[in-house]
Design a protein around this motif. Structure first.
Motif, short mmCIF file in Angstrom:
data_model
loop_
_atom_site.label_atom_id
_atom_site.label_comp_id
_atom_site.label_asym_id
_atom_site.label_seq_id
_atom_site.Cartn_x
_atom_site.Cartn_y
_atom_site.Cartn_z
N SER A 153 0.83 -1.20 0.00
CA SER A 153 0.00 0.00 0.00
C SER A 153 0.86 1.25 0.00
O SER A 153 1.99 1.25 0.51
CB SER A 153 -0.90 0.02 1.24
N ARG A 204 0.18 5.80 0.18
CA ARG A 204 -0.77 6.90 0.31
C ARG A 204 -0.16 8.16 -0.28
O ARG A 204 0.96 8.53 0.08
CB ARG A 204 -1.15 7.13 1.77
N GLN A 256 -5.46 6.76 -1.15
CA GLN A 256 -4.98 5.55 -0.50
C GLN A 256 -5.01 4.43 -1.51
O GLN A 256 -6.07 4.13 -2.08
CB GLN A 256 -5.87 5.20 0.70
#
Length: 124
Positions: free
Chosen positions: A17, A19, A81
C-alpha cells in the motif's frame, strides 16, 4: 497562482500500500473537483480517481475496490490511498484540480486545468 504540491509515493512490492497527498492553494473554486491521474512511461495519461462537490467520488475501473480518494477537513487537501498495488500501477501520479465533473477521470487524458509536478510510484 494555483499550486498543487504532492507528497507520498515511493517503491513498494506487489500487494503493498501507498498513500499520496496533495495540497492545493489558490482560488477556492479550483478545489471543487480534484483528482489523481497517472502516466506510465510511453503511455498517455490515465485517470485514476476524482472527488467533487459534497465529496462525491468517481474511479477508473482499474482503481475500483483498491484505491480510495478522500478530502481532509480542509477541502484543499486530497489523498489517495492505494491498496493491493500491482506492477501495472507503476507510473508518475499527478494531482490535478478544476475539472468539469468527476466522471472525466474515466477518460484517457482527462481534462483538468491545473496540475502538480507528479510523484513516482513503483510497484515491483
Amino acid at each position: 497562482d494555483v499550486q498543487l504540491v504532492e507528497s507520498g509515493g515511493g517503491s513498494v512490492q506487489a500487494g503493498g500500500s501507498l498513500r499520496l497527498a496533495c495540497e492545493v492553494t489558490g482560488f477556492y473554486y479550483v478545489t471543487y473537483c480534484l483528482g489523481w491521474v497517472r502516466q506510465a512511461p510511453g503511455q498517455e495519461r490515465e485517470g485514476v480517481a476524482a472527488i467533487g462537490g459534497e465529496d462525491t467520488t468517481d474511479y477508473a475501473d482499474s482503481a475500483k475496490g483498491r484505491f480510495t480518494i478522500s478530502r481532509g477537513s480542509a477541502k484543499n487537501i486530497v489523498s489517495l490511498q492505494m491498496n493491493n498495488l500491482k506492477p501495472e500501477d507503476t507510473g508518475t501520479y499527478y494531482c490535478a484540480s478544476d475539472c468539469a465533473a468527476t466522471f472525466v477521470i474515466r477518460a484517457i487524458n482527462p481534462i483538468f486545468n491545473y496540475w502538480g509536478q507528479g510523484t513516482q510510484v513503483t510497484v515491483s
